[in-house]
Design a protein around this motif. Structure first.
Motif, PDB file in Angstrom:
ATOM      1  N   GLU A 296       0.713  -1.141  -0.048  1.00 48.79           N
ATOM      2  CA  GLU A 296       0.152   0.144   0.174  1.00 48.79           C
ATOM      3  C   GLU A 296       0.949   1.254   0.256  1.00 48.79           C
ATOM      4  O   GLU A 296       1.666   1.518   1.082  1.00 48.79           O
ATOM      5  N   GLN A 297       0.664   2.255  -1.119  1.00 46.40           N
ATOM      6  CA  GLN A 297       1.523   3.080  -1.083  1.00 46.40           C
ATOM      7  C   GLN A 297       0.646   4.346  -0.379  1.00 46.40           C
ATOM      8  O   GLN A 297      -0.740   4.993  -0.959  1.00 46.40           O
ATOM      9  N   HIS A 298       1.147   5.055   0.639  1.00 47.45           N
ATOM     10  CA  HIS A 298       0.218   6.086   1.345  1.00 47.45           C
ATOM     11  C   HIS A 298       0.950   7.365   1.174  1.00 47.45           C
ATOM     12  O   HIS A 298       0.349   8.395   1.742  1.00 47.45           O
ATOM     13  N   GLY A 299       1.648   7.422   0.097  1.00 49.67           N
ATOM     14  CA  GLY A 299       2.406   8.724   0.049  1.00 49.67           C
ATOM     15  C   GLY A 299       3.700   8.791   0.797  1.00 49.67           C
ATOM     16  O   GLY A 299       4.813   8.353   0.068  1.00 49.67           O
ATOM     17  N   SER A 300       3.786   9.365   1.723  1.00 52.94           N
ATOM     18  CA  SER A 300       5.234   9.436   2.283  1.00 52.94           C
ATOM     19  C   SER A 300       5.928   8.008   2.656  1.00 52.94           C
ATOM     20  O   SER A 300       7.230   8.046   2.835  1.00 52.94           O
ATOM     21  N   ASP A 301       5.109   7.089   2.958  1.00 50.34           N
ATOM     22  CA  ASP A 301       5.550   5.738   3.381  1.00 50.34           C
ATOM     23  C   ASP A 301       4.579   4.782   2.938  1.00 50.34           C
ATOM     24  O   ASP A 301       3.476   5.058   2.371  1.00 50.34           O
TER      25      ASP A 301
END
Ligand SMILES: Nc1ncnc2c1ncn2[C@@H]1O[C@H](COP(=O)(O)OP(=O)(O)OP(=O)(O)O)[C@@H](O)[C@H]1O
Ligand SMILES: [Mg+2]
Lengths: 358, 284
Positions: A296-301
């Motif tokens: 899962e790509q949450h943006g910053s991590d």
């Protein structure tokens, strides 16, 4: 500026449901307390007992050292914000906010001044003449807050006030509630089952499980030092990784995995090892082989979910871990990673009692 | 296209027949009421209006001895209005209060009481008319408006409707009001009544019509002509006709009938928006 004290508070509903089983708690003046816990654990019941909307089966509730068990809700000097706002649909915003003051016999001019002031604070002064059905959810929420504020109560009570709002508005209102509470410095009790709300709003957090306070303390304290397996798994998002294990005097073992570095644990008892997703790291000599299932790509991590190979299985399912990493790490699905962890930061619990062992 | 036309025509034909079926008798009654007594006696019911509208209605409404021996049409109209309005308001007030008690006060007998009230639906006035009469006459209330109205205003239907409505009002409203320091009476007046206003309007209208059309009770209750309602007046005038004697005044009987149907029709027409809203909408 008021203290709230609960001693051995118990609630049994007429149908026999034991919703609250002996709660002791002291809320300091101006403190922001949050109740969290799974659905049905008795949070709302506890809050409603403080409000006077439910009778107290046993125990004592005091506000400023005054026993209020049998005081009517109106005379307790508390204000409550409800999940569905509970605005009077036929009254204007102004009417909604002033109703409580009117009932207390406050002169009209004074009421007006207070309503306008509160409305300014909440940025709803343009809507004072509208009815609730002409407002958005967020605006209604503000009106509900305004109705509580104008009363200048000793205690604010919130029962999941933000759960009907969309995610973005929820964050915004969350910050606003915190700001208002700081500014007015009113003792507040806030019920939620939202992790983030609980962590960010609370001065102190009370984790409630099956009608009892499981642990109470500063949010970060509960995160770092959970007293029980329940608290550890309830606090923290994403959830803590749990692994069933046994200790044989030398290794903590789970299925085929043998973990070194643990001492002083009871032997041949069923244990649970807990490791937070952000405490895992990629390491060639790590202890956990993981097969990547989902990224899962949450943006910053990124959150990488995968099965721990060789670990003991709770049921038929493989033991899944979540691994929190930076955004530039993007492993292939089905590829294998090796994860390590810091033994000093790992938590170990008794499986049956949930008691924390280290 | 042809097919569609045919269907449209047949639909409308059915509707038109329905409308005629419903309204023609009323129209015939009206048309007949505008002819002279001799004309009606000779030619029977009339479908086209005649020339005696003003004189007949004037006589019925305003001339002593024009319709009854002593009482004027306007007096009967007034009595009917008092009965209809008193009946409707009384029913709404009583049934709202009953429903309020049943829904919001958690006394142990609330549910049994509700069912007892509900069961009185099975006991209409006709069943208890003799004891009711006894009570009212014992209280010396015969031939009074109070005696006419009060025995009728207990309403199981109204209580039931208001109960269902109150049950659908969210509990949080009550809780918010309690925290806001509202007294039980305050909550009722400030919050429940305004919330129920469309419901109240609907029930007022229905009950006005029901009250207006009351027949048996006023018939038993009123002995003096000056207390007759229009409905009783109609009964009396037809009775006089049946007994015969001089030239039967059919046109006056019809005029009285038309006058008796007018107010309920007007009320429904004027308030029908509210009425429909009250029955359909739940504004909470
Ligand atoms: N009026 C009631 N009568 C009987 N039992 C009740 C009543 N209200 C709540 N309960 C029971 O008491 C327990 C606690 O309910 P409560 O509403 O306090 O839970 P909660 O923690 O607020 O849950 P949620 O997060 O879903 O709101 C539940 O098991 C519930 O079934
Ligand atoms: Mg709840």
């Amino acid at each position: 500026m008021s203290k709230v004290q609960l001693s051995n508070v118990t609630k049994t509903y007429p149908n026999g449901a034991e919703a609250v089983r002996g709660v002791d708690m002291e809320v300091e003046s101006g403190e922001f307390i949050v109740f969290v816990g799974p659905s049905g654990c008795g949070k709302s019941t506890l809050l409603r007992m403080v409000a006077g909307l439910e009778s107290v089966t046993d125990g004592q509730i005091q506000i400023d050292d005054r026993l209020i068990n049998d005081v009517s809700p109106a005379d307790r000097d508390v204000a409550m914000v409800f999940q569905n706002y509970a605005l009077y649909p036929h009254m204007t915003v102004h009417g909604n906010m002033s109703y409580g003051l009117k009932n207390r016999g406050m002169p009209k001019q004074e009421i007006n001044a207070k309503v306008v002031e509160a409305a300014k604070m909440l940025k709803i002064e343009d809507f004072l003449d509208r009815q609730p059905n002409q407002l958005s959810g967020g605006q209604r929420q503000r009106v509900a807050m305004g109705r509580a504020i104008v009363r200048e109560p000793k205690v604010f009570l919130f029962d999941e006030p933000l759960s009907n709002l969309d995610a973005k508005l929820r964050v915004q209102m969350r910050i606003e509630i915190k700001r208002l509470q700081r500014r007015m410095n009113v003792t507040s009790i806030y019920v939620t089952h939202d992790q983030t709300e609980a962590m960010t709003l609370a001065d102190r957090l009370a984790v409630i499980n099956e009608g009892k306070i499981e642990q109470m303390g500063a949010p970060i304290e509960l995160y770092n030092n959970p007293a029980t397996l329940f608290v550890a798994s309830f606090i923290g998002s994403p959830q803590i990784n749990l692994l069933p294990a046994m200790f044989d005097g030398q290794y903590l073992s789970s299925g085929d995995l043998k973990l070194e570095g643990f001492v002083d644990l009871p032997q041949s008892k069923e244990l649970v090892l807990g490791i937070r997703p952000d405490e895992l790291r990629l390491s060639d000599d790590g202890q956990f082989p993981m097969r990547v299932d989902i990224v899962e790509q949450h943006g910053s991590d990124n959150l990488i979910y995968g099965a721990i190979l060789g670990a003991e299985q709770e049921s038929d399912e493989e033991t899944e871990f979540c691994f929190k990493t930076s955004q530039d790490m993007l492993p292939e699905l089905e590829s294998n990673l090796t994860l390590g962890f810091d033994v000093d930061r790992a938590l170990v619990f008794h499986k049956d009692t949930g008691e924390r062992l280290r | 296209m042809r097919n569609w036309n045919w269907r449209l025509i047949s639909t409308h034909a059915i509707l038109i027949v329905g409308v005629l079926f419903m309204s023609l008798p009323v129209w015939v009654a009206f048309a007949t009421s505008t002819h002279s007594a001799e004309h009606i006696l000779r030619n029977g019911l009339q479908i086209w209006p005649g020339g005696d509208f003003l004189s007949t209605y004037n006589e019925v409404l305003f001339v002593e001895g024009g319709v009854m021996k002593a009482v004027l049409g306007t007096t009967m109209l007034k009595n009917s209005l008092i009965l209809g309005i008193g009946f409707a308001i009384g029913k709404v007030v009583i049934s709202m209060l009953a429903a309020y008690a049943i829904v919001y006060f958690r006394f142990r007998l609330a549910l049994p009481l509700f069912w007892i009230i509900f069961m009185t639906l099975l006991l209409p006035l006709e069943v208890r008319i003799i004891p009711s009469y006894e009570v009212v006459s014992g209280l010396g209330l015969l031939d009074t408006h109070v005696g006419l109205i009060v025995p009728l205003i207990a309403s199981a239907t109204g209580t039931f409707f208001f109960r269902q409505f109150f049950l659908s009002v969210p509990d949080e409203l009550l809780e918010a009001a309690r925290l806001d320091g509202a007294t039980p009476w305050g909550f009722f007046i400030d919050i429940l009544v305004p919330l129920s206003k469309t419901m109240i309007a609907a029930i007022l209208i229905i009950m006005f019509v029901v009250g207006w059309n009351q027949y048996l009770w006023p018939l038993i209750m009123t002995t003096k002509e000056e207390n007759y309602t229009l409905v009783i007046g109609i009964k009396q005038i037809y009775q006089i006709l049946a007994e015969g004697g001089e030239l039967p005044q059919y046109q006056k009987a019809f005029a009285l009938t038309i006058l008796a149907t007018l107010p309920p029709v007007l009320v429904v027409l004027v308030f029908q928006n509210w009425f429909v809203k009250g029955l359909v909408e739940s504004e909470k």
